[in-house]
Design a protein around this motif. Sequence first.
Motif, PDB file in Angstrom:
ATOM      1  N   LYS A  19      18.248  -8.219  -7.763  1.00  0.00           N
ATOM      2  CA  LYS A  19      17.154  -7.956  -6.677  1.00  0.00           C
ATOM      3  C   LYS A  19      17.070  -9.178  -5.960  1.00  0.00           C
ATOM      4  O   LYS A  19      16.672 -10.295  -6.076  1.00  0.00           O
ATOM      5  CB  LYS A  19      15.927  -7.537  -7.406  1.00  0.00           C
ATOM      6  N   VAL A  20      17.649  -8.925  -4.631  1.00  0.00           N
ATOM      7  CA  VAL A  20      17.540 -10.049  -3.569  1.00  0.00           C
ATOM      8  C   VAL A  20      16.258  -9.995  -2.884  1.00  0.00           C
ATOM      9  O   VAL A  20      15.665  -8.893  -2.556  1.00  0.00           O
ATOM     10  CB  VAL A  20      18.559  -9.877  -2.573  1.00  0.00           C
ATOM     11  N   GLY A  21      15.610 -11.202  -2.694  1.00  0.00           N
ATOM     12  CA  GLY A  21      14.125 -11.313  -1.772  1.00  0.00           C
ATOM     13  C   GLY A  21      13.090 -11.073  -2.779  1.00  0.00           C
ATOM     14  O   GLY A  21      11.982 -11.503  -2.085  1.00  0.00           O
ATOM     15  N   GLY A  22      13.182 -10.565  -4.146  1.00  0.00           N
ATOM     16  CA  GLY A  22      11.950 -10.692  -4.718  1.00  0.00           C
ATOM     17  C   GLY A  22      11.025  -9.608  -4.322  1.00  0.00           C
ATOM     18  O   GLY A  22      11.464  -8.500  -3.569  1.00  0.00           O
ATOM     19  N   PRO A  23       9.940  -9.254  -4.713  1.00  0.00           N
ATOM     20  CA  PRO A  23       8.953  -8.112  -4.299  1.00  0.00           C
ATOM     21  C   PRO A  23       8.927  -8.060  -2.826  1.00  0.00           C
ATOM     22  O   PRO A  23       8.784  -9.099  -2.049  1.00  0.00           O
ATOM     23  CB  PRO A  23       7.594  -8.464  -5.130  1.00  0.00           C
ATOM     24  N   CYS A  24       8.869  -6.585  -2.405  1.00  0.00           N
ATOM     25  CA  CYS A  24       8.544  -6.432  -1.142  1.00  0.00           C
ATOM     26  C   CYS A  24       7.809  -5.205  -0.838  1.00  0.00           C
ATOM     27  O   CYS A  24       8.315  -4.178  -1.111  1.00  0.00           O
ATOM     28  CB  CYS A  24      10.261  -6.235  -0.420  1.00  0.00           C
ATOM     29  N   GLU A  25       6.608  -5.693  -0.421  1.00  0.00           N
ATOM     30  CA  GLU A  25       5.684  -4.266  -0.439  1.00  0.00           C
ATOM     31  C   GLU A  25       6.091  -3.224   0.609  1.00  0.00           C
ATOM     32  O   GLU A  25       6.182  -3.526   1.769  1.00  0.00           O
ATOM     33  CB  GLU A  25       4.338  -4.542  -0.307  1.00  0.00           C
ATOM     34  N   CYS A  26       6.300  -2.007   0.203  1.00  0.00           N
ATOM     35  CA  CYS A  26       6.699  -0.979   1.365  1.00  0.00           C
ATOM     36  C   CYS A  26       7.854  -1.285   2.022  1.00  0.00           C
ATOM     37  O   CYS A  26       8.084  -0.686   3.175  1.00  0.00           O
ATOM     38  CB  CYS A  26       5.546  -0.636   1.997  1.00  0.00           C
ATOM     39  N   CYS A  27       8.895  -1.835   1.492  1.00  0.00           N
ATOM     40  CA  CYS A  27      10.124  -2.158   2.247  1.00  0.00           C
ATOM     41  C   CYS A  27      10.889  -0.758   2.271  1.00  0.00           C
ATOM     42  O   CYS A  27      12.023  -0.471   2.980  1.00  0.00           O
ATOM     43  CB  CYS A  27      11.137  -3.112   1.524  1.00  0.00           C
ATOM     44  N   GLU A  28      10.475  -0.008   1.202  1.00  0.00           N
ATOM     45  CA  GLU A  28      11.472   1.428   1.212  1.00  0.00           C
ATOM     46  C   GLU A  28      10.897   2.265   2.413  1.00  0.00           C
ATOM     47  O   GLU A  28      11.945   3.329   2.870  1.00  0.00           O
ATOM     48  CB  GLU A  28      10.966   2.168  -0.033  1.00  0.00           C
ATOM     49  N   ALA A  29      10.026   1.745   3.244  1.00  0.00           N
ATOM     50  CA  ALA A  29       9.943   2.333   4.583  1.00  0.00           C
ATOM     51  C   ALA A  29      11.004   2.456   5.525  1.00  0.00           C
ATOM     52  O   ALA A  29      11.296   3.318   6.408  1.00  0.00           O
ATOM     53  CB  ALA A  29       8.769   1.860   5.295  1.00  0.00           C
ATOM     54  N   ILE A  30      11.905   1.399   5.237  1.00  0.00           N
ATOM     55  CA  ILE A  30      13.172   1.443   5.933  1.00  0.00           C
ATOM     56  C   ILE A  30      13.951   2.475   5.832  1.00  0.00           C
ATOM     57  O   ILE A  30      14.492   2.904   6.933  1.00  0.00           O
ATOM     58  CB  ILE A  30      13.956   0.050   5.586  1.00  0.00           C
TER      59      ILE A  30
END
Length: 198
Positions: A19-30
């Motif tokens: 997992k690159v970059g660590g936690p990413c809130e709502c990145c799935e919006a991409i």
Amino acid sequence: MKKLALLLCFPGLLFAQKKVGGPCECCEAIYQGMPKSISWETHISDKTEEGEPMEITGIIYQQDGKTPAPNVILYVYHTDARGKYSRGAGEECAKRNGKLRGWMKTDNMGRYKFVSIRPASYPNDNIPAHIHPVIKEPNKNEYYIDEYRFEGDKFLRKEDIARDENRGGSGIIKLIKNDKGIWIGKRDIILGKNIPNY
């Protein structure tokens, strides 16, 4: 031994597990509402959108900071001229991101460009105006980089800049208004720079 055998047979599993970059809130919006075909440039706002026009360009580079990175998706979203994420549609994260959102895929020269309106700070708050960016490279998961923020913003303090992680490089850009009344800015991005687990 089993893991090694699996990786030798299915090298793609390596990317699925890291997992690159660590936690990413709502990145799935991409992925929510992503167009099937993505150009290196996009228009986020239309001519009816209230606000001052703005144009941001840049080059996304490989980790060496010199070689252009093609086929990298950059997703951005921001507030409207009143500081709100207005009238978003679709799935939960897409709604939260609002309607002023767009996608670019870098060309062979690593270029990207987006045209929109200059975002405003959140109402009744002292957070600087900003643009949220998310990167999706081939064979890597999506991850966020530092927000685009603007030199001269009354809420942009030196101590805040000192705390920046500089993910992808500095997100502080200078906007200059051209003779057509358009705010012009430039930000280059370096893949992997200060990104955990890269």
